[in-house]
Design an enzyme around this catalytic site. Structure first.
Site, PDB file in Angstrom:
ATOM      1  N   LYS A   8       0.986  -1.131  -0.134  1.00 34.45           N
ATOM      2  CA  LYS A   8       0.061   0.048  -0.222  1.00 34.45           C
ATOM      3  C   LYS A   8       0.896   1.282  -0.101  1.00 34.45           C
ATOM      4  O   LYS A   8       2.055   1.244   0.380  1.00 34.45           O
ATOM      5  CB  LYS A   8      -0.925   0.048   1.141  1.00 34.45           C
ATOM      6  N   ASP A 133      -2.300  -1.487  10.607  1.00 36.34           N
ATOM      7  CA  ASP A 133      -2.541  -1.356   9.071  1.00 36.34           C
ATOM      8  C   ASP A 133      -2.955  -2.579   8.631  1.00 36.34           C
ATOM      9  O   ASP A 133      -3.604  -2.851   7.540  1.00 36.34           O
ATOM     10  CB  ASP A 133      -0.986  -1.476   8.179  1.00 36.34           C
TER      11      ASP A 133
END
Length: 280
Positions: A8, A133
């Site tokens: 990401k 995350d």
């Protein structure tokens, strides 16, 4: 059973407060890119065994994917052993969620493999125990993440945007960056709501010019090379560049594949971890 575990980037990272337990309250836009590890999970008689193609990646309880398997086994009383193989392509300690995405992949595979089939929301709650995350990595795509990362709201997909990703030859400790972060010194916060509305309009120019990561306040001060890489990417014709997460990885958006290719080649002369990829 194996799946791709995608990296990401942050299109924005805002720190809006701090909890009593020391965790920072965040508001950030996350985006998957087409750079991935391949995570394979198989049943074995007992225990947890982990292998990785990169020798510097720990294969014991220090590895988040190992922790994910252990947590899933304990939570759902799985008697079988687990073998995990990680083909690592995402740089480590880079701000790209390489460890979190592998952990998310293990949870997703085990959920199917053992026919537990809990809903995604429950899997995300479990993932939060491993790291901030991980819930996003379970969900993926384009998303607004709030709280300490546990509140994930899907946004309109911001796909097929070309980017060049460069990681300098060192890692950064997320914990250390947050420890050094001083919210009282922040003057300008990211325009998160404006960024979201321009994601919906597919306005890459606005995104590239207005993306902001408050953790640059810490990491750029410590490592001048990050600013240098940002400048080099911009000089190559990027629409804009920024550090991802706590760093040190930098990415730049391009509207021209040829410019991106030239940038990739130029950066590859100086740095090992360079990728040309797209948002997915």
């Amino acid at each position: 059973m194996n799946i791709k575990a995608y990296a990401k980037i942050n299109i924005s990272l805002d720190v809006i407060g701090k909890r009593e337990d020391g965790y920072h309250l965040l508001k950030m836009i996350m985006q998957n890119i087409d750079l991935y590890d391949i995570v394979q999970v198989e049943k074995i008689p007992n225990g947890i065994k982990l292998k990785c193609n990169k020798p510097y990646v720990p294969t014991d309880e220090r590895n988040l994917a190992y922790k994910a398997a252990k947590l899933f086994k304990e939570t759902y009383d799985i008697k079988s052993g687990i073998y995990i193989n990680i083909e690592k392509n995402i740089p480590v300690s880079a701000g790209l969620a390489g460890g979190s995405t592998d952990a998310a992949a293990v949870l997703k595979i085990m959920n199917k493999m053992f026919n537990i089939n809990v809903p995604q929301s429950e899997l995300m709650d479990l993932g939060l125990k491993l790291g901030a995350d991980v819930p996003y990595c379970i969900c993926g795509g384009t998303a607004l993440c709030e709280g300490i990362g546990e509140k994930v709201t899907k946004l309109k997909p911001f796909t097929d945007k070309i980017l060049v990703v460069v990681k300098p030859p060192f890692g950064v400790s997320t914990k250390e960056v947050y420890k050094a972060f001083d919210l009282s010194k922040v003057i300008f916060h990211p325009k998160t709501n404006e960024l979201i509305s321009n994601i919906e309009k597919n306005n890459i120019d606005f995104i590239a010019n207005n993306m902001k990561n408050l953790l640059e306040n810490v990491t750029l001060g410590r490592y001048k090379i990050i600013s240098t890489i940002k400048e080099e990417i911009n000089t190559c014709g990027a629409l804009g560049s920024m550090m991802s997460g706590s760093g040190p990885t930098v990415f730049g958006f391009f509207d021209d594949i040829l410019k991106a290719q030239k940038c990739y080649e130029k950066m590859k002369e100086k740095y090992v971890d360079v990728f040309i990829t797209r948002t997915i």
